[in-house]
Design a protein around this motif. Structure first.
Motif, PDB file in Angstrom:
ATOM      1  N   ILE A   1       0.840  -1.195   0.000  1.00 47.55           N
ATOM      2  CA  ILE A   1       0.000   0.000   0.000  1.00 47.55           C
ATOM      3  C   ILE A   1       0.879   1.251   0.000  1.00 47.55           C
ATOM      4  O   ILE A   1       0.686   2.178  -0.803  1.00 47.55           O
TER       5      ILE A   1
ATOM      6  N   SER B   1       3.138   1.343  -3.330  1.00 48.88           N
ATOM      7  CA  SER B   1       2.374   1.583  -4.555  1.00 48.88           C
ATOM      8  C   SER B   1       1.775   2.988  -4.585  1.00 48.88           C
ATOM      9  O   SER B   1       1.600   3.564  -5.663  1.00 48.88           O
ATOM     10  N   LEU B   2       1.445   3.567  -3.418  1.00 47.50           N
ATOM     11  CA  LEU B   2       0.997   4.957  -3.415  1.00 47.50           C
ATOM     12  C   LEU B   2       2.082   5.859  -3.997  1.00 47.50           C
ATOM     13  O   LEU B   2       1.789   6.810  -4.741  1.00 47.50           O
TER      14      LEU B   2
ATOM     15  N   ASN C   1       2.597   4.589  -7.947  1.00 48.13           N
ATOM     16  CA  ASN C   1       1.422   5.051  -8.702  1.00 48.13           C
ATOM     17  C   ASN C   1       1.476   6.564  -8.871  1.00 48.13           C
ATOM     18  O   ASN C   1       1.175   7.112  -9.933  1.00 48.13           O
TER      19      ASN C   1
ATOM     20  N   ASN D   1      -6.762   6.980  -4.766  1.00 47.96           N
ATOM     21  CA  ASN D   1      -5.376   6.503  -4.755  1.00 47.96           C
ATOM     22  C   ASN D   1      -5.244   5.197  -3.983  1.00 47.96           C
ATOM     23  O   ASN D   1      -4.504   4.293  -4.371  1.00 47.96           O
TER      24      ASN D   1
ATOM     25  N   ALA E   1      -4.057   1.528  -5.085  1.00 51.87           N
ATOM     26  CA  ALA E   1      -2.991   0.861  -4.330  1.00 51.87           C
ATOM     27  C   ALA E   1      -3.400  -0.569  -3.988  1.00 51.87           C
ATOM     28  O   ALA E   1      -2.587  -1.493  -4.050  1.00 51.87           O
TER      29      ALA E   1
ATOM     30  N   ASN F   1       2.937  -1.076 -12.551  1.00 50.82           N
ATOM     31  CA  ASN F   1       2.573   0.273 -12.961  1.00 50.82           C
ATOM     32  C   ASN F   1       3.023   0.586 -14.380  1.00 50.82           C
ATOM     33  O   ASN F   1       2.340   1.318 -15.107  1.00 50.82           O
TER      34      ASN F   1
END
Length: 447
Positions: A95, A98-99, A102, A121, A125, A160
């Motif tokens: 989490i 990836s935040l 991303n 968001n 995630a 991503n």
């Protein structure tokens, strides 16, 4: 040898410090959703209403990651702690990571200087988490926690990249049949294939018992219940409503046909718990790419039925054949639950988009046929699938090779599928594990 003292602790502490620094430098609240904002009162109310509608769906997806995936993997008789615990760790780690990743891709595409956080968001995630957990299923029980964290760190970047490239192709994939399920499955399978060349995966501890299969089925039911939110979360309006309806229909048909197929492929005409735990939810995977399209209810039932047939055949025949032919080991059978149904979903999305017309789709046409021409959209659905698979296989193989370096706590054969290597247990159970004894209840599963 796995579990060298200080390795996992050092990795996690250093990673968390890096996350804190990067969040301090690059991340802020999205003022349009959290304030303060210069939007009009009406626009603020609209944003608040959007968030109130999205939060329940986000929570459903969150439950899928932590409870659904976590318990689905508890079927191994000596790896219950590892299944739920490492699932929990990977979810929380990914989490945060990836935040950031991303956000970096968003900064690249939208030419902004900071990562602005809103509830959306966190939903995306969680989708990255899903891809990583699918890959985790392919190497469940054969990788140390440090290896898993290394895999997650690399996979989120390539996930991503795949998402970014396919978005440039105007891919329609609201439920992630291609960019989440197929990508996660084939990334994990490529990593598993390469890892197996360094250490064999054979162990008597790989298998289930009565109570572990029962716990795994709890995960199945949670995934089944909340899958409509997974497929519908990114959509809005009528498209979201269709996605919910189509997914429920597909899952219902899939479960029904899975029971039929499970008995059909059994020589004793009995149900196999492996099939029920996994193939019964393949309809959610196959429906993903077409969930918000006007496929019609009967087609949603057909998609679920086809996914069930494909998945059960995968578990009964294809998975053993691949392991025998090329040595491909797949602990959870992610090829059967996520890989093949994901590819099926991509192909079906191309079929349905090719049939779309402005008269039928009306105001949904421009939202869903992003390339403007149905035949062109269909071609790019397949092209996006091929590109995503190529990225998954190449990056997965590289990651499997990198994970196999001895510095990442590579496991010995006797440490496979064994909780006592990384988890504190009852002293008698730990002693039995070290002596190679495996406790099996009087009632055992035939699977």
């Amino acid at each position: 040898m796995g579990n060298k003292r200080g390795v996992v602790t050092s990795f996690l502490i250093i990673a968390q410090i890096i996350f804190i620094i990067l969040f301090a430098v690059m991340v802020e609240y999205d003022p349009h959703h959290t304030g303060p904002t210069h939007l009009s009162k009406g626009d603020v109310t609209e944003k608040n209403n959007e968030d109130q509608l999205l939060y329940p769906m986000f929570q459903d997806v969150h439950v899928m990651m932590l409870v659904g995936f976590g318990f689905l993997m508890t079927f191994l008789k000596r790896h219950g702690f590892g299944s739920v615990g490492f699932n929990f760790l990977l979810t929380c780690y990914v989490i945060q990571w990836s935040l950031l990743v991303n956000g970096w891709f968003t900064m690249l595409t939208k030419n902004v200087s900071t990562i602005q956080l809103s509830l959306e968001n966190f939903l995306h995630a969680d989708f990255a988490v899903a891809a990583v957990l699918i890959s985790f299923g392919a190497i469940l029980g054969v990788a140390s926690p440090v290896q898993l964290l290394v895999m997650a760190t690399i996979e989120v970047v390539f996930y991503n990249l795949s998402f970014y490239v396919t978005a440039r192709f105007n891919l329609i994939d609201v439920g992630g049949s291609i960019v989440i399920h197929a990508f996660g499955a084939y990334f994990g399978l490529a990593a598993a294939f390469v890892m197996s060349k360094f250490k064999p995966y054979t162990s008597e501890k790989e298998g289930s018992v009565y109570h572990s299969d029962l716990f795994a089925t709890i995960g199945t039911i949670f995934l089944w219940l909340f899958w409509p939110s997974f497929n519908a979360g990114p959509a809005t309006g009528n498209e979201r409503h269709r996605a919910i309806i189509n997914t429920i229909l597909s899952l219902s048909a899939c479960t029904t046909v899975t029971f039929a197929m499970s008995a059909a492929v059994s020589k004793k005409n009995k149900f196999n718990m492996v099939h029920i735990q996994n193939a019964a939810i393949a309809g959610g995977v196959a429906m993903g790419a077409s969930a918000d399209l006007l496929v019609q209810p009967y087609a949603a039932l057909l998609i679920g039925s086809a996914a069930a047939i494909l998945s059960v055949i995968g578990y009964a025949y294809i998975q053993p054949a691949l392991e025998k032919a090329i040595g491909l080991h797949d602990t959870c059978g992610v090829h059967n639950l996520h890989g093949m149904p994901g590819v099926l979903g991509a192909i079906l999305s191309a079929v349905f988009t090719s049939m779309a017309t402005k008269e039928v789709y009306s105001d949904s046409y421009e939202k869903l046929i992003l390339r403007g021409d149905p035949s062109e959209q269909a071609k790019y659905q397949i092209f996006s699938l091929l590109v995503s698979l190529a990225i998954a296989l190449i990056s997965g193989a590289f990651t499997g090779l990198f994970m196999s370096l001895p510095i990442w706590d590579r496991l010995d054969s006797k440490e496979l599928y064994e909780d006592s290597i990384f988890w504190e247990e009852d002293e008698e159970e730990e002693k039995d594990a070290k002596e190679g004894k495996v406790f099996i209840p009087l009632i055992t599963s035939s699977s």
